[in-house]
Design a protein around this motif. Sequence first.
Motif, PDB file in Angstrom:
ATOM      1  N   SER A 110     -48.807  40.586  55.858  1.00 10.01           N
ATOM      2  CA  SER A 110     -48.515  40.486  57.611  1.00 10.01           C
ATOM      3  C   SER A 110     -49.312  41.301  58.414  1.00 10.01           C
ATOM      4  CB  SER A 110     -46.988  40.832  57.616  1.00 10.01           C
ATOM      5  OG  SER A 110     -46.772  42.209  57.545  1.00 10.01           O
ATOM      6  N   GLN A 135     -49.652  44.180  58.863  1.00  7.91           N
ATOM      7  CA  GLN A 135     -49.243  45.559  59.488  1.00  7.91           C
ATOM      8  C   GLN A 135     -49.590  46.785  58.603  1.00  7.91           C
ATOM      9  OE1 GLN A 135     -45.347  44.215  59.803  1.00  7.91           O
ATOM     10  NE2 GLN A 135     -45.696  43.150  61.449  1.00  7.91           N
ATOM     11  N   GLN A 168     -52.722  39.063  60.855  1.00  8.52           N
ATOM     12  CA  GLN A 168     -51.437  39.193  60.931  1.00  8.52           C
ATOM     13  C   GLN A 168     -50.928  37.843  61.440  1.00  8.52           C
ATOM     14  OE1 GLN A 168     -50.907  42.463  63.559  1.00  8.52           O
ATOM     15  NE2 GLN A 168     -48.811  42.202  63.910  1.00  8.52           N
ATOM     16  N   PHE A 169     -51.884  37.318  62.554  1.00  5.38           N
ATOM     17  CA  PHE A 169     -51.608  36.002  62.968  1.00  5.38           C
ATOM     18  C   PHE A 169     -51.726  34.633  61.945  1.00  5.38           C
ATOM     19  CE2 PHE A 169     -54.029  32.316  64.747  1.00  5.38           C
ATOM     20  CZ  PHE A 169     -52.824  31.376  65.323  1.00  5.38           C
ATOM     21  N   GLY A 215     -50.835  35.349  58.796  1.00  7.67           N
ATOM     22  CA  GLY A 215     -49.689  35.414  58.076  1.00  7.67           C
ATOM     23  C   GLY A 215     -48.495  34.920  58.579  1.00  7.67           C
ATOM     24  N   ARG A 216     -48.349  35.133  60.021  1.00  5.92           N
ATOM     25  CA  ARG A 216     -47.265  34.761  60.763  1.00  5.92           C
ATOM     26  C   ARG A 216     -47.333  33.367  60.746  1.00  5.92           C
ATOM     27  NH1 ARG A 216     -44.939  38.857  64.191  1.00  5.92           N
ATOM     28  NH2 ARG A 216     -43.912  37.110  65.158  1.00  5.92           N
ATOM     29  N   ASP A 244     -45.984  31.715  57.435  1.00  5.13           N
ATOM     30  CA  ASP A 244     -44.318  31.994  57.542  1.00  5.13           C
ATOM     31  C   ASP A 244     -43.952  30.684  58.188  1.00  5.13           C
ATOM     32  OD1 ASP A 244     -44.811  33.949  55.800  1.00  5.13           O
ATOM     33  OD2 ASP A 244     -44.347  35.479  57.301  1.00  5.13           O
ATOM     34  N   TYR A 245     -44.430  30.490  59.516  1.00  2.00           N
ATOM     35  CA  TYR A 245     -43.794  29.515  60.403  1.00  2.00           C
ATOM     36  C   TYR A 245     -43.736  28.231  59.821  1.00  2.00           C
ATOM     37  CZ  TYR A 245     -41.693  27.424  64.619  1.00  2.00           C
ATOM     38  OH  TYR A 245     -41.189  26.977  65.461  1.00  2.00           O
ATOM     39  N   LEU A 288     -47.970  32.276  69.598  1.00  4.70           N
ATOM     40  CA  LEU A 288     -47.990  33.330  68.461  1.00  4.70           C
ATOM     41  C   LEU A 288     -49.218  34.307  68.805  1.00  4.70           C
ATOM     42  CD1 LEU A 288     -46.492  34.246  66.070  1.00  4.70           C
ATOM     43  CD2 LEU A 288     -47.697  32.584  64.912  1.00  4.70           C
ATOM     44  N   ARG A 289     -50.244  33.699  68.572  1.00  5.55           N
ATOM     45  CA  ARG A 289     -51.638  34.380  68.724  1.00  5.55           C
ATOM     46  C   ARG A 289     -51.759  35.256  69.870  1.00  5.55           C
ATOM     47  NH1 ARG A 289     -58.028  33.162  66.909  1.00  5.55           N
ATOM     48  NH2 ARG A 289     -58.220  35.228  66.805  1.00  5.55           N
ATOM     49  N   MET A 310     -50.024  38.400  69.663  1.00  5.51           N
ATOM     50  CA  MET A 310     -50.404  39.415  68.781  1.00  5.51           C
ATOM     51  C   MET A 310     -51.595  39.949  69.259  1.00  5.51           C
ATOM     52  SD  MET A 310     -49.574  37.712  65.353  1.00  5.51           S
ATOM     53  CE  MET A 310     -47.991  37.954  64.936  1.00  5.51           C
TER      54      MET A 310
END
Length: 757
Positions: A24, A26, A110-111, A113-114, A117-118, A369-370, A373
């Motif tokens: 993710s 982080q 991170q973006f 990864g999210r 997931d989404y 989302l982006r 972040m």
Amino acid sequence: MGWPWSRQPLPHVGERDNKADNVSGQAATQEFFHQGERVGVLTTQPLDRLLDYRAPEGGCFLGAYVEVPLGPRKVIGVVWGAGAGDFDSAKLRSVIRVLDVAPMRQEMRQFLGRAADYTLTPMPAMLRLATRAPGLSDPPSMRKILRRGDKNPDRLTDARTRVLEAIEHYGGLAFTTGELAEMAGVTPSVVKGLVKLGALREEDTPRDVPYPTLDPQLPGKELTQDQADAAGQLAEGVASGAYGTTLLKGVTGSGKTEVYLEAVAACLRKGRQALVLLPEIALTAEFLTRVEARFGARPAEWHSGATMTERRRVWRMVGQGGAQLVVGARSALFLPFRDLGLIIVDEEHDTSYKQDDGVLYNARDMSVLRAAMCSAQVVLASATPSLESWTNAEAGKYTRLDLKSRFGVAVMPEMRAVDMRNEQMQPATWISPTLRQAMRSRLEKGEQSLLFLNRRGFAPVTLCRACGQQVACDHCDARMVEHRFLKRLMCHQCGETKPLPEECPSCHVAGKMAAVGPGIERLGEEAAGVFPEARIAVLSSDLFGSARALKQRIEEIAAGEADIILGTQLVAKGHNFPLLTLVGVIDADLGLQGSDLRAAERTFQLMRQVAGRAGRAERPGQALLQSFQPEHPVIRAILSGDEENFWRAEAAERHAAGVPPFGRMAGIILSGGDVAQVFDLGNTLARNDGPLRQIGAQLFGPAPAPIARIRGRHRVRLLVKAAKGAPIQDAVSRWLAPIRLRGDLRLNVDIDPQNFF
Ligand code: ADP
Ligand code: ZN
């Protein structure tokens, strides 16, 4: 490759224990890896895990783009964290080299990864989307350019003089041999000859150069009070340097573009990068010219028409900070921006923001989302927002700004229904006497009319008048559409064409095949018959060889080179036709039928957008909607102009039904050549729906998808419906995890489906 299905939900690369936080993005603990240290590399290959390698000579940074050996091949990847250590170190191979591009930033990892997931997309597919530039692994390429040398040739021919004049005309600028030869109108050999003589000097320069600097201090247009207020608020948001999303709602022509360009200016002043997303077709020269007028130079462009060289330049420059503003189609969202401060999503309701780029995502949602972040602002601009965005604004998640009137003297067109039940129609005609009359008066005044019909081709149905059989595609569950322009029948699902049959394929009677119903080409014939003196332009995506050709035609029409324009839905998208004062909607009822939950919303948006084409300049416009049911609530809402009322009613209806945006959905499409196998898989899934029931979700299906066969593949659909806050992605991935796909079976997950095909 062994990727069991095109969107495998799990196992996700993030499932590896020691990587749980790295994926993710982080709290990656280690920023640099020395030579020989173990690194975990995410590649674009369809594998379900990171691969371990040794860091190369000189080491590498976290996020570095690298070339690694995989079997006998070399592939591209990104250093995603430390290696897992569970792979025999004796066999561990080394990273071949670090590519000469800026490492992927943590926020980008991170973006991705999210977003993965989404959308339940495997990470390699996300990485492919983020590395869609050719030649990334090439060494920084150089090219030869020519400058004026210090010698003068002894003998000056006419051709040589022209070359030297051309280069002097542009002061100190440098050109390639080809450019210079073309400017001077000589052959390249003349130019090369001058190099030998020392009159021109060759230099090496990097192929990818920064984009010209945009100047946010140049004055914009003088804004109206309304516009200035909105621009001020947007600029304030950008200046705050924090995340925020604003819905900028304003009728077509109210100056939304002028307003958001002020937000772009504020962003550039802050030294951050900006991105303007447009539906592909709205990416016109006109728009780029406006940007140039505002900021003194053209922005970077990212779209399907851009050359490979241009794409590579954009990708690299965005990462290095050599591009301040990118204007692009949806996939521009996955460019490696160095410091993105603002994303504009123009025409945010446009359905083309959700299409399959190898990953099924909605660019509007992913923008939010982006931005969240990287602490950027999002502006969603539209005359007819999506119900999702409208609802988010109502709920206070988005700020809402309204531009209430059109700029200057332009007013919203007068809108009226033409009740087709009262019109005297000749057989096989679709332009009512009322509409004709209105068109005639425009023609007399030298103004333009636009007829809108969202149907490509000549006729939607070809049938045999002897037996009644319709001609269908051999591979799809769809009718063949006649395209007279191509002199063939075409399937709009798979693109298959065949000649118009002389005799009926079914009963073999000859000469009885008939075209039924109107397509845009047929409407063009009708208009030409009624107005033989008029210049008629038919705008349909399939009539143009390229997007460029289509854009060119649109610009000609805007300049007045047509009296009557006929268009499919592509004319609804943000073009400016100043001479246009009449819009006729041939079949306003067309979108109202059908089981799509967004049918009413789509029709409403489309009709308002189309109507918004009329009367953009000084001349007032009129919109006539031909309908057999003018009392239908959607038609009434369009005519009354009471949009808020329409949204409220539509929201209430969806709320009651528990459907988006008041509930969550995921579509599962199974496909394969053998219909029984496809259904078997569907039934297996339905029997094992435990993970779905755990979150209180309902499962519908398996059922034949609305288009039950495409390209010979049978399609079966399951639909998951859950409450708004339910963890639908998690449940769906647990539900699908045990499934192994055999043979040619495919499974696709569509989170928040927009279309139910
Ligand atoms: P929208 O994006 O809402 O459709 P535009 O920004 O394209 O609207 O504006 C419509 C037309 O009006 C454009 O030609 C634009 O240049 C012009 N316009 C809008 N606002 C102003 C203004 N304040 N001053 C001058 N021209 C304006
Ligand atoms: Zn087909």
